[in-house]
Design a protein around this motif. Structure first.
Motif, short mmCIF file in Angstrom:
data_model
loop_
_atom_site.label_atom_id
_atom_site.label_comp_id
_atom_site.label_asym_id
_atom_site.label_seq_id
_atom_site.Cartn_x
_atom_site.Cartn_y
_atom_site.Cartn_z
N PHE A 1 -18.20 -24.81 15.80
CA PHE A 1 -19.97 -24.51 15.92
C PHE A 1 -20.14 -23.05 15.48
O PHE A 1 -21.07 -22.86 14.89
N ASN A 2 -19.26 -22.28 15.91
CA ASN A 2 -19.36 -20.81 15.94
C ASN A 2 -19.22 -20.57 14.35
O ASN A 2 -20.18 -19.88 13.74
N THR A 3 -18.28 -20.85 13.88
CA THR A 3 -17.58 -20.51 12.66
C THR A 3 -18.13 -21.41 11.20
O THR A 3 -18.71 -20.62 10.33
N LYS A 4 -18.43 -22.48 11.35
CA LYS A 4 -18.98 -23.16 10.43
C LYS A 4 -20.76 -23.26 10.39
O LYS A 4 -21.22 -23.25 9.41
N LEU A 5 -21.18 -23.17 11.48
CA LEU A 5 -22.54 -23.40 11.55
C LEU A 5 -23.25 -22.03 12.21
O LEU A 5 -24.30 -21.60 11.19
N LEU A 6 -22.87 -21.43 13.09
CA LEU A 6 -23.67 -20.12 13.16
C LEU A 6 -23.54 -18.97 12.42
O LEU A 6 -24.22 -17.95 12.34
N GLN A 7 -22.16 -19.14 11.78
CA GLN A 7 -21.81 -18.17 10.69
C GLN A 7 -22.00 -18.79 9.14
O GLN A 7 -21.29 -18.25 8.39
N SER A 8 -22.59 -19.75 9.30
CA SER A 8 -22.75 -20.40 7.75
C SER A 8 -23.49 -19.45 6.69
O SER A 8 -24.40 -18.61 7.32
N PRO A 9 -23.13 -19.45 5.60
CA PRO A 9 -23.88 -18.72 4.55
C PRO A 9 -25.22 -19.14 4.15
O PRO A 9 -26.22 -18.62 3.54
N ILE A 10 -25.68 -20.52 4.74
CA ILE A 10 -26.92 -21.15 4.31
C ILE A 10 -27.87 -20.74 5.61
O ILE A 10 -27.61 -21.16 6.91
N TYR A 11 -28.72 -20.34 5.19
CA TYR A 11 -29.90 -19.79 6.21
C TYR A 11 -30.39 -20.98 7.18
O TYR A 11 -30.20 -20.74 8.62
N ILE A 12 -30.84 -21.91 6.57
CA ILE A 12 -31.33 -23.08 7.40
C ILE A 12 -30.38 -23.56 8.27
O ILE A 12 -30.58 -24.13 9.32
N THR A 13 -29.08 -23.69 8.12
CA THR A 13 -27.98 -24.19 8.74
C THR A 13 -27.91 -23.16 10.00
O THR A 13 -27.79 -23.72 11.26
N ARG A 14 -27.83 -22.00 9.97
CA ARG A 14 -27.83 -20.98 11.10
C ARG A 14 -29.12 -21.09 11.82
O ARG A 14 -28.88 -21.01 13.11
N ARG A 15 -30.19 -21.35 11.34
CA ARG A 15 -31.46 -21.43 12.21
C ARG A 15 -31.51 -22.81 13.03
O ARG A 15 -31.91 -22.49 14.12
N GLN A 16 -31.11 -23.84 12.35
CA GLN A 16 -31.39 -25.06 13.17
C GLN A 16 -29.97 -25.06 14.08
O GLN A 16 -30.31 -25.67 15.23
N SER A 17 -28.92 -24.43 13.90
CA SER A 17 -27.73 -24.49 14.85
C SER A 17 -27.85 -23.47 16.02
O SER A 17 -27.72 -23.96 17.07
N ILE A 18 -28.67 -22.53 15.89
CA ILE A 18 -28.60 -21.50 16.95
C ILE A 18 -29.97 -22.37 17.83
O ILE A 18 -29.63 -22.23 19.01
N LYS A 19 -30.67 -22.96 17.16
CA LYS A 19 -31.64 -23.71 18.10
C LYS A 19 -31.20 -24.73 19.01
O LYS A 19 -31.38 -25.14 20.15
N LEU A 20 -30.33 -25.55 18.25
CA LEU A 20 -29.43 -26.46 18.66
C LEU A 20 -28.89 -26.16 19.85
O LEU A 20 -28.44 -26.70 20.95
N LEU A 21 -27.95 -24.95 19.59
CA LEU A 21 -26.94 -24.56 20.73
C LEU A 21 -27.80 -24.13 22.02
O LEU A 21 -27.57 -24.46 23.09
N ARG A 22 -29.00 -23.54 21.76
CA ARG A 22 -29.82 -23.26 22.81
C ARG A 22 -30.08 -24.51 23.80
O ARG A 22 -30.04 -24.42 24.95
#
Length: 355
Positions: free
Chosen positions: A230-251
């Protein structure tokens, strides 16, 4: 009081005129659909008599559309419970659900859409007050493997994704998909086709939020690899929308009461803290805000490990300066109160020896 039998007979007449077939009852319709799907699944039978097969495909499409009308009703008529029960019983008794799923790639687009809605609706139909779809799927769990793999074919992804989300309404089915396939979604949510990746993200969220006790058990058992990825593939993804959706889901995951032990474990990791601090530095305000709501859990932790306390102290001046300028576009009293508490927690920290 309306007579259900008369209503059902009227419904048969309407369906007969629509499909121009000799089918008279919902059960017979399902039986005929099964026959046509079996022929469709046998590729050798489609080669000869092309004209005749075209007519059968048209008949199949009309019958699936008629079944959809039975289950959903129309703008003028409500679904008839007796007809819905007949359809549901026959679909599962004759294994027609499996055929609808495996033959989906061979249907034309309109028939695919109708078949998708039929499979989805059947997950909610009760027969004798029971969701018999759940029992069927448990006995045919390999169908979930087919639905998940649908994300790898852009022609089928949205159809199979819709079916999959309805199937995981059943807790036992969601548990299987979590255990067997969740790891694939770290890639699916970043597929280049935006519609497909967005659909996969919706399914990913459903898997991780719908059945709380099952999710909590899964995260406890699979904590290490799940949050590493989750940290390496999603929260540090080069894709902006992936980072945005993932941090919201993590919360959402961490703030769920059912995951309280998971949250405590997450906020005790210095590696996780570093990821969150980097997200606070994003130029995107939405990502910063979501990251803040997770970061505040680290600050509020009364039992911070020494390494976390020390990294917060080392970065104290930068963090306090950042929060001093960190504001929302609209006034939000709760946000300001949370921010003030975080600032207070950081300002009062004292260095601790790392054991």
């Amino acid at each position: 009081m309306p007579n259900p039998l008369k209503s059902l007979l009227k419904f048969k007449v309407k369906l007969k005129s629509k499909s121009k077939s000799k089918i008279r009852t919902p059960a017979e319709m399902v039986h005929r659909i099964r026959e046509l799907l079996i022929h469709l699944n046998d590729s050798s039978s489609n080669v000869d008599h092309a004209q005749k097969w075209t007519e059968k495909m048209e008949e199949l499409g009309k019958l699936i559309a008629d079944i959809k009308v039975i289950l959903y009703g129309t703008s003028e008529t409500e679904p008839i419970p007796e007809a819905c029960a007949q359809v549901t019983q026959e679909v599962f008794r004759e294994n027609t659900l499996r055929l609808l799923i495996i033959c989906l790639p061979k249907l034309d687009l309109e028939a695919r859409k109708d078949a998708t809605q039929v499979v989805a609706n059947l997950q909610r139909q009760q027969v004798n007050s029971r969701l018999i779809a759940c029992d069927y799927l448990e006995a045919n769990i390999d169908l979930m493997d087919i639905l998940v793999s649908g994300y790898e074919d852009h022609r089928l992804a949205l159809h199979y994704g819709n079916m999959l989300r309805e199937c995981i309404r059943h807790q036992s089915i969601a548990k299987y998909v979590l255990a067997s396939h969740l790891h694939k979604f770290f890639d699916y949510v970043q597929l280049p086709d935006f519609d497909v990746s967005s659909d996969a993200a919706v399914t990913f969220k459903e898997l991780l939020t719908r059945h709380k006790s099952t999710v909590s058990e899964f995260l406890s058992t699979n904590y290490d690899w799940f949050f590493r990825d989750f940290n390496t593939k999603l929260l540090q993804s080069p894709i902006y929308i992936t980072r945005r959706q993932s941090i919201k889901l993590l919360r959402e995951i961490l703030l769920d009461r059912a995951n309280s032990s998971i949250m405590v474990r997450y906020v005790s990791s210095i590696d996780n803290l570093k990821v969150l601090m980097n997200l606070l530095r994003e130029t995107s305000k939405p990502i910063q805000i979501e990251a803040f709501h997770v970061f505040k859990l680290f600050a509020a932790n009364r039992n911070k490990p020494p390494d976390i306390t020390n990294i917060l102290i080392v970065n104290r001046s930068k963090l306090l300066r950042f929060f001093g300028d960190f504001k929302l576009d609209k006034e939000d009293e709760q946000f300001e109160a949370d921010k003030a508490q975080v600032v207070k927690e950081i300002a009062e920290l004292k260095l601790r020896e790392i054991q």
